[in-house]
Design an enzyme around this catalytic site. Structure first.
Site, short mmCIF file in Angstrom:
data_model
loop_
_atom_site.label_atom_id
_atom_site.label_comp_id
_atom_site.label_asym_id
_atom_site.label_seq_id
_atom_site.Cartn_x
_atom_site.Cartn_y
_atom_site.Cartn_z
N LYS A 1 -47.60 7.12 -1.63
CA LYS A 1 -48.93 6.57 -1.33
C LYS A 1 -49.34 6.69 0.14
O LYS A 1 -50.53 6.74 0.44
CB LYS A 1 -48.98 5.09 -1.75
CG LYS A 1 -48.94 4.88 -3.26
CD LYS A 1 -49.08 3.42 -3.62
CE LYS A 1 -48.95 3.22 -5.10
NZ LYS A 1 -49.18 1.83 -5.51
N ASP B 1 -55.66 -0.30 -5.79
CA ASP B 1 -54.70 -1.39 -5.99
C ASP B 1 -55.29 -2.72 -5.49
O ASP B 1 -55.11 -3.76 -6.12
CB ASP B 1 -53.41 -1.13 -5.20
CG ASP B 1 -52.55 -0.05 -5.84
OD1 ASP B 1 -52.60 0.11 -7.08
OD2 ASP B 1 -51.82 0.64 -5.11
#
Ligand code: ATR
Length: 282
Positions: free
Chosen positions: A67, A103
């Site tokens: 990420k 997220d």
């Protein structure tokens, strides 16, 4: 029309629920798409992103451990993803690859809708200081929490996270607590919301979080771990009379937001929740 080509990259990738979720959403909307799970070895990440360009793949989810690293391989990064320092969704926009982070939005939505709590003005205690903690802390700060206390096994990482949170969240009071202090339960006890962003509780690791004697009725306890669905932390929360919130909601809402970015279409949240619950609780 050419089917939309989507997928997820990570390492390892075997356990991912994302292909099932997105294929269900595609069927629900009658969209023709493919969604593949790609296990990319650490030395191949840059070549994998070259492949995305060469093959005109339309979008990807990005999971552990890429990420952060993937950010340097993209053409544009959204403001939210930049503030968090992590990308979990890539969208091809013309010739360009743009990185987003869904997220954070997924976490806040789960707290509001399923935790039945508005984080604005609340005091929050966070376990962990890794990539997931960064998304959670950034999301909480933008949702207007009054105070965030971070604890982490490796103290240097909680200090680092607290320093970067102070820089981006001018109205939130940010503090750290010592992970192995026998007074940790006092910080847990004084929080309105407790969040676990560590991998403690995942699978059958046997490790447990410190300070849980501080849990009590009136608190919301969120675990971002979703396998098992009911972690030891959530069992402890229930026993203490607090409201438990599992990590499957966050997973579904981050997926819903990624699906919206790729297709502009809605996500069948309840249908997906039922199917995933059946899978996680055989
Ligand atoms: P992610 O991107 O999923 O957050 P990460 O950046 O590797 O992954 O972070 C994992 C988090 O879980 C960290 O906060 C880590 O603590 P350390 O910084 O001390 O490594 C925490 N963690 C993992 N295993 C743990 C364990 N057995 N006990 C306590 N914390 C643990």
């Amino acid at each position: 029309m050419k089917p939309l080509a989507l997928g997820i990259i990570g390492h390892p990738i075997g356990h991912t629920l994302s292909p099932r979720m997105h294929l269900m959403a595609a069927k629900y909307n009658d969209i023709n798409l493919s969604y593949s799970a790609y296990d990319v070895s650490p030395k191949s990440l840059a070549r994998a992103i070259d492949g995305v360009r060469a093959l005109s793949i339309d979008g990807l989810n990005v999971t552990v451990p890429y990420k952060v690293e993937v950010m340097g391989l993209l053409d544009e990064i959204s403001a939210t993803a930049r503030a968090i320092g992590a990308v979990n969704t890539i969208v091809r926009e013309g010739e360009l690859l743009k990185g987003y982070n869904t997220d954070a939005a997924g976490f806040i939505k789960s707290v509001r809708k399923n935790g039945l709590t508005d984080p604005n003005g609340k005091s929050v205690f966070v376990y962990g200081a890794g990539g997931a903690a960064r998304a959670v802390v950034t999301a909480l700060a933008s949702a207007g929490v009054r105070k965030i206390t971070v604890t982490n096994r490796t103290e240097a990482r909680s200090v680092e996270l607290a320093v970067s949170a102070v820089q981006t969240a001018s109205t939130t009071d940010v503090d750290i607590a010592l992970y192995d202090s026998n007074k940790l339960f006092e910080s847990v006890s004084s929080a309105d919301i407790i969040v676990n962003t560590t991998s403690v509780g995942m699978g059958a690791s046997g490790a447990s979080l410190p300070g849980l004697e501080g849990l009590h009725a009136g608190q919301l306890v969120v675990d971002i771990v979703y396998a098992p669905l009911k972690t030891d932390l959530l069992k402890r929360a229930e026993e203490a009379g607090a409201r438990p919130l599992d990590g499957l909601w966050m997973l579904i809402y981050q997926g819903a937001e990624a699906f919206r970015l790729w297709t502009g279409k809605p996500f069948p949240v309840d249908k997906v929740r039922n199917a995933m619950t059946a899978e996680l609780e055989p």
